[in-house]
Design an enzyme around this catalytic site. Structure first.
Site, mmCIF file in Angstrom:
data_model
loop_
_atom_site.group_PDB
_atom_site.id
_atom_site.type_symbol
_atom_site.label_atom_id
_atom_site.label_comp_id
_atom_site.label_asym_id
_atom_site.label_seq_id
_atom_site.Cartn_x
_atom_site.Cartn_y
_atom_site.Cartn_z
ATOM 1 N N GLU A 221 -9.231 -3.806 -6.614
ATOM 2 C CA GLU A 221 -8.955 -2.721 -5.666
ATOM 3 C C GLU A 221 -8.824 -1.372 -6.368
ATOM 4 O O GLU A 221 -8.510 -1.298 -7.561
ATOM 5 C CB GLU A 221 -7.724 -3.025 -4.826
ATOM 6 C CG GLU A 221 -6.425 -3.221 -5.566
ATOM 7 C CD GLU A 221 -5.283 -3.533 -4.597
ATOM 8 O OE1 GLU A 221 -5.124 -2.775 -3.624
ATOM 9 O OE2 GLU A 221 -4.549 -4.506 -4.834
ATOM 10 N N HIS B 151 -7.670 -5.468 -0.996
ATOM 11 C CA HIS B 151 -6.435 -4.699 -0.838
ATOM 12 C C HIS B 151 -5.506 -5.399 0.166
ATOM 13 O O HIS B 151 -5.952 -5.910 1.185
ATOM 14 C CB HIS B 151 -6.812 -3.295 -0.355
ATOM 15 C CG HIS B 151 -5.672 -2.344 -0.171
ATOM 16 N ND1 HIS B 151 -4.781 -2.035 -1.171
ATOM 17 C CD2 HIS B 151 -5.291 -1.620 0.922
ATOM 18 C CE1 HIS B 151 -3.907 -1.162 -0.720
ATOM 19 N NE2 HIS B 151 -4.182 -0.898 0.550
ATOM 20 N N SER C 259 0.837 -1.197 0.000
ATOM 21 C CA SER C 259 0.000 0.000 0.000
ATOM 22 C C SER C 259 0.882 1.262 0.000
ATOM 23 O O SER C 259 1.749 1.404 -0.866
ATOM 24 C CB SER C 259 -0.963 -0.037 1.187
ATOM 25 O OG SER C 259 -2.006 0.888 1.031
#
Length: 270
Positions: free
Chosen positions: A207, A237, A113
């Site tokens: 995502e 995610h 991320s």
């Protein structure tokens, strides 16, 4: 092993976790079978606003065990107190500290991320400074373009229950603190990737950050970088951090193990 599931390793395997007492804070996560002459450097997610190495230590330890590689998990400064470039500065300081003891050719970056964006930004920063970079980088579900204009924000709004355009907008504003999102050290997908090492990019097609990974992969490949892109359908995610609980997480980490073995393979004379 490409495309196959990695057999689940014992999540209770012997793993030593040590706080190095460094600045920035670094946890050394070392499985019993891991050698000391190679390493992954991990940057956690959390939108640059939250998270810590301790928060992700369990997932990182399970993946480190699968990789049979020690991991240095970096605690970079968060945007609530220290916006950009503090996180990049901390990533650079951590890399210098670790590379003082381990050959860069035996180091790979890993980020999830926002941590994937930070790992990518670190590669660009190392090139700017002329510092020898690592053997490669693993970028999972990465936030790589803080302009937040990708079509997948709208297209995958209904299928991504973890991240959203609202969260991205808030987090970007805190991290940018008035700086332009087009700065490549903020949005590394927009950077010059010439001469960079192998990038292993994994993302879910479901995502909102899907297009960030596709943009980086496209731009890096156009610059001649060896990009290994895997798109998984229907996964949440940062699904890789669930390893070994789901088939998709086992496939993702299985591919990571395969690629890491190639990056760290001994060079033989022909």
């Amino acid at each position: 092993m490409s495309g196959t599931e990695l057999a689940a390793r014992d999540p209770h395997a012997d793993v030593r976790i040590e706080d190095l007492g460094s600045t920035p804070p670094i946890l050394r996560i070392q499985p019993a079978a891991a050698p000391s002459d190679s390493a992954l450097i991990h940057f956690h997610g959390g939108g640059y606003r939250k998270g810590s190495p301790r928060m992700f230590a369990g997932s990182v330890a399970r993946i480190a065990t699968a990789c049979e590689t020690q991991v240095f998990a970096v605690g970079y400064r968060l945007s609530g107190v220290s916006p950009f470039p503090a996180a990049v500065d901390d990533a650079l300081a951590a890399y210098r500290l670790i590379a003082a003891d381990i050959d860069p050719d035996r180091i790979a970056l890993w980020g999830d991320s926002a941590g994937g964006g930070l790992a990518a930004a670190l590669l660009l920063r190392l090139r700017q400074l002329g510092i020898p970079g690592p053997a490669g980088a693993f970028l999972f579900s990465s936030w790589l373009d803080l302009r937040n204009t990708a079509a997948s924000y709208a297209g995958n709004r209904a299928t991504d229950r973890i991240f959203s355009i609202e969260l991205a907008t808030e987090a970007a504003a805190a991290y940018l603190a008035g700086r332009p999102a087009t700065d490549p050290l903020i949005s590394p997908a927009l950077g010059d990737w010439t001469g960079q090492p192998r990038l292993v990019v994994q993302v879910s097609g479901a995502e909102v950050l899907r297009d960030d990974s596709l943009l980086l992969a496209r731009n890096a490949a156009a610059a001649g970088v060896d990009v290994r892109l895997k798109v998984y359908e229907g996964e949440p995610h940062i699904w890789n951090l669930a390893y070994p609980a789901t088939p998709a997480s086992r496939r993702a980490i299985g591919f990571m193990v395969e690629q890491l073995g190639e990056l760290f393979a001994p060079v033989t004379d022909t």
